[in-house]
Scaffold this motif. Structure first.
Motif, PDB file in Angstrom:
ATOM      1  N   SER A 102       0.706  -1.073   0.018  1.00 39.07           N
ATOM      2  CA  SER A 102      -0.005   0.085   0.246  1.00 39.07           C
ATOM      3  C   SER A 102       0.740   1.194  -0.190  1.00 39.07           C
ATOM      4  O   SER A 102       2.070   1.250   0.532  1.00 39.07           O
ATOM      5  CB  SER A 102      -0.805  -0.017   1.266  1.00 39.07           C
ATOM      6  N   TYR A 103       0.437   2.141  -0.940  1.00 38.26           N
ATOM      7  CA  TYR A 103       1.282   3.419  -1.056  1.00 38.26           C
ATOM      8  C   TYR A 103       0.132   4.722  -0.984  1.00 38.26           C
ATOM      9  O   TYR A 103      -1.003   4.650  -0.817  1.00 38.26           O
ATOM     10  CB  TYR A 103       1.923   3.521  -2.330  1.00 38.26           C
ATOM     11  N   ILE A 104       0.731   5.917  -0.510  1.00 42.81           N
ATOM     12  CA  ILE A 104       0.028   7.094  -0.545  1.00 42.81           C
ATOM     13  C   ILE A 104       0.741   8.124  -1.430  1.00 42.81           C
ATOM     14  O   ILE A 104       1.877   8.294  -1.472  1.00 42.81           O
ATOM     15  CB  ILE A 104       0.116   7.785   0.852  1.00 42.81           C
ATOM     16  N   LEU A 105      -0.137   8.666  -2.138  1.00 42.37           N
ATOM     17  CA  LEU A 105       0.077   9.639  -3.216  1.00 42.37           C
ATOM     18  C   LEU A 105      -0.059  11.043  -2.627  1.00 42.37           C
ATOM     19  O   LEU A 105      -1.158  11.084  -2.327  1.00 42.37           O
ATOM     20  CB  LEU A 105      -0.461   9.620  -4.660  1.00 42.37           C
ATOM     21  N   MET A 106       0.802  11.946  -2.731  1.00 40.67           N
ATOM     22  CA  MET A 106       0.566  13.306  -2.156  1.00 40.67           C
ATOM     23  C   MET A 106       0.518  14.380  -3.140  1.00 40.67           C
ATOM     24  O   MET A 106       1.491  14.269  -3.994  1.00 40.67           O
ATOM     25  CB  MET A 106       1.136  14.011  -0.798  1.00 40.67           C
ATOM     26  N   ASP A 107      -0.810  14.716  -3.481  1.00 37.82           N
ATOM     27  CA  ASP A 107      -0.744  15.697  -4.650  1.00 37.82           C
ATOM     28  C   ASP A 107      -0.551  17.406  -3.990  1.00 37.82           C
ATOM     29  O   ASP A 107      -1.811  17.707  -3.417  1.00 37.82           O
ATOM     30  CB  ASP A 107      -2.087  15.757  -5.400  1.00 37.82           C
ATOM     31  N   ALA A 108       0.391  18.031  -3.966  1.00 35.48           N
ATOM     32  CA  ALA A 108       0.599  19.341  -3.138  1.00 35.48           C
ATOM     33  C   ALA A 108       0.867  20.493  -4.234  1.00 35.48           C
ATOM     34  O   ALA A 108       1.979  20.681  -4.516  1.00 35.48           O
ATOM     35  CB  ALA A 108       1.605  19.332  -2.058  1.00 35.48           C
ATOM     36  N   PRO A 109      -0.252  20.974  -4.733  1.00 32.60           N
ATOM     37  CA  PRO A 109      -0.088  21.748  -6.133  1.00 32.60           C
ATOM     38  C   PRO A 109       0.703  22.971  -5.690  1.00 32.60           C
ATOM     39  O   PRO A 109       0.600  23.603  -4.792  1.00 32.60           O
ATOM     40  CB  PRO A 109      -1.392  22.121  -6.566  1.00 32.60           C
ATOM     41  N   THR A 110       1.705  23.406  -6.613  1.00 30.82           N
ATOM     42  CA  THR A 110       2.350  24.673  -6.376  1.00 30.82           C
ATOM     43  C   THR A 110       1.463  25.902  -7.070  1.00 30.82           C
ATOM     44  O   THR A 110       0.638  25.515  -7.816  1.00 30.82           O
ATOM     45  CB  THR A 110       3.722  24.714  -7.151  1.00 30.82           C
ATOM     46  N   PRO A 111       1.480  27.000  -6.608  1.00 19.64           N
ATOM     47  CA  PRO A 111       2.453  27.601  -5.603  1.00 19.64           C
ATOM     48  C   PRO A 111       1.831  27.544  -4.181  1.00 19.64           C
ATOM     49  O   PRO A 111       2.213  28.011  -3.161  1.00 19.64           O
ATOM     50  CB  PRO A 111       2.456  29.118  -5.739  1.00 19.64           C
ATOM     51  N   ALA A 112       0.416  27.060  -3.960  1.00 16.37           N
ATOM     52  CA  ALA A 112      -0.304  26.920  -2.688  1.00 16.37           C
ATOM     53  C   ALA A 112       0.450  26.188  -1.769  1.00 16.37           C
ATOM     54  O   ALA A 112       0.584  26.734  -0.432  1.00 16.37           O
ATOM     55  CB  ALA A 112      -1.411  26.493  -2.813  1.00 16.37           C
ATOM     56  N   GLU A 113       1.299  25.151  -1.972  1.00 17.53           N
ATOM     57  CA  GLU A 113       1.921  24.187  -1.335  1.00 17.53           C
ATOM     58  C   GLU A 113       3.390  24.182  -1.621  1.00 17.53           C
ATOM     59  O   GLU A 113       3.782  24.327  -2.743  1.00 17.53           O
ATOM     60  CB  GLU A 113       1.309  22.803  -1.101  1.00 17.53           C
TER      61      GLU A 113
ATOM     62  N   GLU B 244       8.218  19.841  -9.055  1.00 17.75           N
ATOM     63  CA  GLU B 244       8.029  20.550  -9.853  1.00 17.75           C
ATOM     64  C   GLU B 244       6.560  20.527 -10.047  1.00 17.75           C
ATOM     65  O   GLU B 244       5.816  21.562 -10.253  1.00 17.75           O
ATOM     66  CB  GLU B 244       8.770  20.651 -11.167  1.00 17.75           C
ATOM     67  N   GLN B 245       5.775  19.324 -10.053  1.00 20.28           N
ATOM     68  CA  GLN B 245       4.426  19.038 -10.185  1.00 20.28           C
ATOM     69  C   GLN B 245       3.753  19.011  -8.723  1.00 20.28           C
ATOM     70  O   GLN B 245       2.730  18.919  -8.406  1.00 20.28           O
ATOM     71  CB  GLN B 245       4.413  17.931 -10.965  1.00 20.28           C
ATOM     72  N   GLY B 246       4.473  18.999  -7.623  1.00 22.96           N
ATOM     73  CA  GLY B 246       4.067  18.789  -6.523  1.00 22.96           C
ATOM     74  C   GLY B 246       3.549  17.540  -5.849  1.00 22.96           C
ATOM     75  O   GLY B 246       2.292  17.233  -5.325  1.00 22.96           O
ATOM     76  N   LEU B 247       4.169  16.490  -6.568  1.00 25.78           N
ATOM     77  CA  LEU B 247       3.726  15.049  -6.411  1.00 25.78           C
ATOM     78  C   LEU B 247       4.813  14.384  -5.693  1.00 25.78           C
ATOM     79  O   LEU B 247       5.934  14.251  -5.804  1.00 25.78           O
ATOM     80  CB  LEU B 247       3.541  14.336  -7.617  1.00 25.78           C
ATOM     81  N   LEU B 248       4.234  13.539  -4.637  1.00 23.29           N
ATOM     82  CA  LEU B 248       5.236  12.873  -3.714  1.00 23.29           C
ATOM     83  C   LEU B 248       4.445  11.336  -3.658  1.00 23.29           C
ATOM     84  O   LEU B 248       3.304  11.150  -3.324  1.00 23.29           O
ATOM     85  CB  LEU B 248       5.347  13.305  -2.348  1.00 23.29           C
ATOM     86  N   LEU B 249       5.357  10.296  -3.672  1.00 26.82           N
ATOM     87  CA  LEU B 249       5.015   8.963  -3.383  1.00 26.82           C
ATOM     88  C   LEU B 249       5.360   8.589  -1.928  1.00 26.82           C
ATOM     89  O   LEU B 249       6.725   8.619  -1.843  1.00 26.82           O
ATOM     90  CB  LEU B 249       5.433   8.157  -4.524  1.00 26.82           C
ATOM     91  N   LEU B 250       4.595   8.257  -0.941  1.00 24.44           N
ATOM     92  CA  LEU B 250       4.846   8.313   0.282  1.00 24.44           C
ATOM     93  C   LEU B 250       4.450   6.583   0.850  1.00 24.44           C
ATOM     94  O   LEU B 250       3.785   5.911   0.113  1.00 24.44           O
ATOM     95  CB  LEU B 250       4.081   8.955   1.097  1.00 24.44           C
TER      96      LEU B 250
END
Length: 329
Positions: A40-51, A79-85
């Protein structure tokens, strides 16, 4: 979603991935859970410039170096604000707290703060400082969003001046305390209970250097759950004795002085949170936090009615603000 799919395809070629949204937090970040090959994984979508994904990564590394459990970062596209956690599970500490378990869990959570306090910098540089301007800016949210926007109150010059005097008093008192690494939102919805009974930490990217009582009062006077005052005071005094034993408090700081620091720090936080919850509703369309607003305001009055120095603020809150809040219920 095309950017997300491209990112995931690069991480897991030839896999068909189905994303399940996870209830988000009070930010602009979005979270999704998915599985690949029974992992199991978590995708975090943290759009710039808000995050700021870069700050999240730097802070995550600092927490790991301090020996704390946080999500592992498996892949990233800043750059796209994406992290795989890594997935820490879905058991929030809040869901496991009862009158029988709360003392032990809170002692465990308070003990972990010793590691948080050791952090003074990340790879991005020294931590931001929770200074006077920061403290006052937070409390202004109470006026702008709670009093003016949500309750539709009007304030005359005398009321504005009275609030500013008390805000300054709270800021000055906060800065009298020893300053150390501070999570800034340390409570039972940001702690994940692991299968081995340990606590992992999430939502840590707002880490600053600030007053030593802040995280403890955030935990013990939680905006989402309320415990008997006797328990809160008992655990806060245990925390005081721990800080004395580790020489993180000057020897001259009495238990009474520490309790005032603790209470007034909580007051500053809850004043801010009243405004934050209203801003989340009126600006961001997140209505769920309004259900917790009466509890947070109750925390405010618990402190103002206890200290003679806050009598003028207490009287004004009870005569003008409390009736307006009750009328909104």
């Amino acid at each position: 979603m095309q950017l997300i799919q491209s990112f995931l395809t690069a991480c897991f070629p030839d896999e068909v991935i189905h994303l399940d949204p996870i209830t988000g937090d009070a930010s602009f970040r979005r979270y999704f859970r998915f599985s690949v090959a029974q992992n199991s994984y978590i995708l975090m979508d943290a759009p710039t410039p808000a995050e700021d994904c870069g700050r999240f990564v730097a802070t995550q590394q600092a927490f790991v170096q301090a020996g704390l459990q946080v999500p592992r970062i498996i892949a990233q596209d800043l750059e796209q604000g994406l992290l795989l956690l890594s997935d820490l599970g879905d058991t929030l500490l809040l869901s496991e707290l009862t009158q029988h378990t709360v003392s032990d869990f809170y002692r465990q959570a308070l003990a972990q703060l010793a590691q948080v306090r050791t952090i003074s910098a990340t790879s991005a540089g020294p931590l931001p400082v929770f200074d006077q301007a920061f403290l006052l800016r937070e409390m202004q949210i109470f006026i702008d969003w709670f009093l003016l926007e949500h309750l539709q109150l009007t304030l005359n010059e005398q009321e504005q001046a009275m609030l500013q005097r008390h805000f300054q008093l709270l800021a000055d008192t906060a800065l009298q305390q020893p300053q150390a690494g501070m999570h800034r939102d340390y409570h039972a919805r940001n702690l994940m209970l692991q299968q081995d009974g340990s606590l992992a930490v999430i939502d840590f990217q707002d880490l600053v250097t600030g007053p030593v009582t802040y995280d403890a009062v955030s935990l013990l006077k939680d905006c989402y759950v309320k415990w008997p005052l006797e328990l809160v005071q008992s655990l806060s005094q245990e925390f005081y004795h721990h800080l004395k034993a580790t020489h993180e408090l000057p020897a001259k700081v009495s238990a009474e002085q520490f309790q005032l620091w603790f209470d007034w720090m909580g007051l500053q936080r809850h004043i801010k949170v009243c405004g934050i919850f209203c801003r989340l509703y009126h600006r961001d369309g997140k209505s769920g936090y309004l259900a917790d607003l009466p509890r947070v305001f109750e925390y405010v009055l618990e402190v103002t009615q206890h200290y003679p120095e806050l009598y003028e603020l207490d009287l004004w809150l009870k005569n003008k603000v409390q009736p307006a809040l009750e009328a909104k219920a």
